[in-house]
Design a protein around this motif. Structure first.
Motif, mmCIF file in Angstrom:
data_model
loop_
_atom_site.group_PDB
_atom_site.id
_atom_site.type_symbol
_atom_site.label_atom_id
_atom_site.label_comp_id
_atom_site.label_asym_id
_atom_site.label_seq_id
_atom_site.Cartn_x
_atom_site.Cartn_y
_atom_site.Cartn_z
ATOM 1 N N LYS A 179 20.081 34.891 -21.094
ATOM 2 C CA LYS A 179 20.371 33.876 -21.852
ATOM 3 C C LYS A 179 20.158 32.607 -22.037
ATOM 4 O O LYS A 179 20.668 32.588 -23.638
ATOM 5 C CB LYS A 179 21.533 34.759 -21.610
ATOM 6 C CG LYS A 179 23.320 34.344 -22.384
ATOM 7 C CD LYS A 179 23.730 34.277 -21.357
ATOM 8 C CE LYS A 179 25.676 33.903 -21.974
ATOM 9 N NZ LYS A 179 26.761 34.239 -21.614
ATOM 10 N N LEU A 204 26.572 34.543 -32.730
ATOM 11 C CA LEU A 204 26.652 34.017 -31.346
ATOM 12 C C LEU A 204 28.580 34.702 -31.248
ATOM 13 O O LEU A 204 28.330 34.905 -29.510
ATOM 14 C CB LEU A 204 27.869 32.432 -31.970
ATOM 15 C CG LEU A 204 26.953 31.427 -32.375
ATOM 16 C CD1 LEU A 204 27.446 29.953 -32.440
ATOM 17 C CD2 LEU A 204 26.062 31.016 -31.237
ATOM 18 N N GLU A 205 29.096 35.936 -31.624
ATOM 19 C CA GLU A 205 30.106 36.323 -31.260
ATOM 20 C C GLU A 205 29.029 37.580 -30.716
ATOM 21 O O GLU A 205 29.749 38.313 -29.621
ATOM 22 C CB GLU A 205 30.113 37.473 -32.813
ATOM 23 C CG GLU A 205 31.651 36.127 -33.073
ATOM 24 C CD GLU A 205 32.313 35.601 -32.074
ATOM 25 O OE1 GLU A 205 33.570 36.076 -31.987
ATOM 26 O OE2 GLU A 205 32.399 34.475 -32.821
ATOM 27 N N ARG A 207 26.260 36.976 -29.036
ATOM 28 C CA ARG A 207 26.224 36.863 -27.631
ATOM 29 C C ARG A 207 27.214 36.226 -26.264
ATOM 30 O O ARG A 207 26.871 36.665 -25.744
ATOM 31 C CB ARG A 207 25.431 34.555 -27.381
ATOM 32 C CG ARG A 207 25.300 34.391 -26.415
ATOM 33 C CD ARG A 207 25.394 32.422 -26.896
ATOM 34 N NE ARG A 207 25.244 31.921 -25.537
ATOM 35 C CZ ARG A 207 24.063 32.482 -24.980
ATOM 36 N NH1 ARG A 207 23.040 32.396 -25.022
ATOM 37 N NH2 ARG A 207 23.590 31.752 -24.013
ATOM 38 N N LYS A 208 28.684 36.602 -26.563
ATOM 39 C CA LYS A 208 29.344 36.701 -26.044
ATOM 40 C C LYS A 208 29.859 37.564 -25.436
ATOM 41 O O LYS A 208 30.581 37.949 -24.323
ATOM 42 C CB LYS A 208 31.214 36.229 -27.031
ATOM 43 C CG LYS A 208 31.341 34.821 -27.359
ATOM 44 C CD LYS A 208 32.740 34.788 -27.938
ATOM 45 C CE LYS A 208 32.781 33.416 -29.162
ATOM 46 N NZ LYS A 208 33.921 33.688 -29.964
ATOM 47 N N TRP A 210 27.075 39.988 -24.479
ATOM 48 C CA TRP A 210 25.720 39.641 -23.519
ATOM 49 C C TRP A 210 25.835 40.706 -22.311
ATOM 50 O O TRP A 210 24.426 41.252 -22.300
ATOM 51 C CB TRP A 210 25.552 38.329 -23.046
ATOM 52 C CG TRP A 210 24.480 38.313 -22.096
ATOM 53 C CD1 TRP A 210 23.544 39.321 -21.130
ATOM 54 C CD2 TRP A 210 23.155 37.523 -22.409
ATOM 55 N NE1 TRP A 210 22.712 38.464 -20.724
ATOM 56 C CE2 TRP A 210 22.026 38.420 -22.101
ATOM 57 C CE3 TRP A 210 22.621 37.401 -24.172
ATOM 58 C CZ2 TRP A 210 20.387 38.021 -22.198
ATOM 59 C CZ3 TRP A 210 20.883 37.495 -24.537
ATOM 60 C CH2 TRP A 210 20.539 37.839 -23.916
#
Length: 275
Positions: A179, A204-205, A207-208, A210
């Motif tokens: 990450k 980025l969404e 990534r939340k 993960w």
């Protein structure tokens, strides 16, 4: 320690039926290389060997090789293709990049578009993302019911077994990036004008989510690493390590397949005279 010749696949493959855990796989592992230069030198030599083997595979026309590259955003799928396969002539290599399915694709079963993109005999096919999106993104984003997702693991295994029985060798690579490394690469994309085209705010969404994605990968790898289509988990924080390991496994697989130039059937080269 660098694996001995012929054992790279075994080192990074997930054995069928094992209790696989991503937490045991270090994304920053050096792969046994003493330096970046050593890894890049090996990858370059293997890429040239792959080109020669691919030429024989194309000439022979009896088998195919399917390479599946799967990984979260910024894991290096495009970079792997360039490093490992750019030396190959374009005639015998086909690349398919799978994005969100179109309305026509959604009107068919989830494997329909994938089967159409599989390499014919004589070709190396490369999937940049793949049918596994349908048990990864679809699972995390709840784009299909849990029952449907559960059915897909067995359907994928049956599909890959069909390809294998029909003469296609399958290599599946999960590009295992941390990450922290993904954050650095996302920042680089935003800061570099030439790379901004690769950035999507939707990344980025994802990534939340993960941890959800990592759990989905673990399940998919555990359920779908088989003898005929094993998953390989590749440390991907260092692109030179990632490229060198994948290039060597592809090379060794092609050497094991041992394609040969066909011999003339109806004429004797010794008796042919061109005047």
């Amino acid at each position: 320690m660098i694996p001995k010749s012929g054992h790279w696949s075994e080192t990074y493959a997930v054995r069928p039926g094992t209790r696989f855990s991503l937490k045991r796989c270090n994304p920053r592992a050096p792969g046994g290389f003493a330096s970046r230069e050593q890894a890049r030198s090996q990858a370059a030599a293997d890429a040239e060997a792959i080109d020669r083997l691919q030429d024989r595979l194309y000439a022979e026309g009896r088998h195919a090789l399917l390479v599946v590259l799967q990984g979260i955003d910024c894991s290096g799928k495009d970079g792997t293709v360039r490093a490992v396969f750019n030396s190959c002539g374009p005639i015998g290599v086909r690349i398919a990049a799978f994005k969100a399915p179109t309305p026509d694709e959604l009107a068919h079963d989830f494997l329909w578009r994938v089967h159409r993109a599989c390499p014919p005999k004589g070709f190396i096919g490369i999937f940049n993302r793949s049918h596994y999106e349908d048990v990864l993104v679809a699972k995390v984003r709840q784009l299909a019911s849990p029952k449907t997702i559960e059915q897909r693991y067995d359907q994928i295994n049956a599909f890959e077994a069909l390809l294998s029985a029909s003469g296609t060798r399958i290599l599946k690579f999960m590009l295992n990036i941390s990450k922290q490394e993904q954050a650095e690469r996302l920042r680089e994309r935003i800061a570099t004008p030439e790379k901004r085209w690769k950035f999507n705010p939707a990344d980025l969404e994802d990534r939340k989510l993960w941890n959800d994605y990592m759990r989905a990968y673990e399940i998919a790898i555990r359920r779908c690493s088989t003898q005929h289509a094993p998953w390989h988990v590749i440390p991907a924080d260092h692109n030179w390590v990632r490229n060198a390991i994948i290039a060597r496994i592809v090379r060794e697989t092609l050497e094991e397949m041992d394609p040969q130039y066909p011999k003339p059937k109806d004429w004797n080269p010794a008796k042919i005279r061109v005047v």
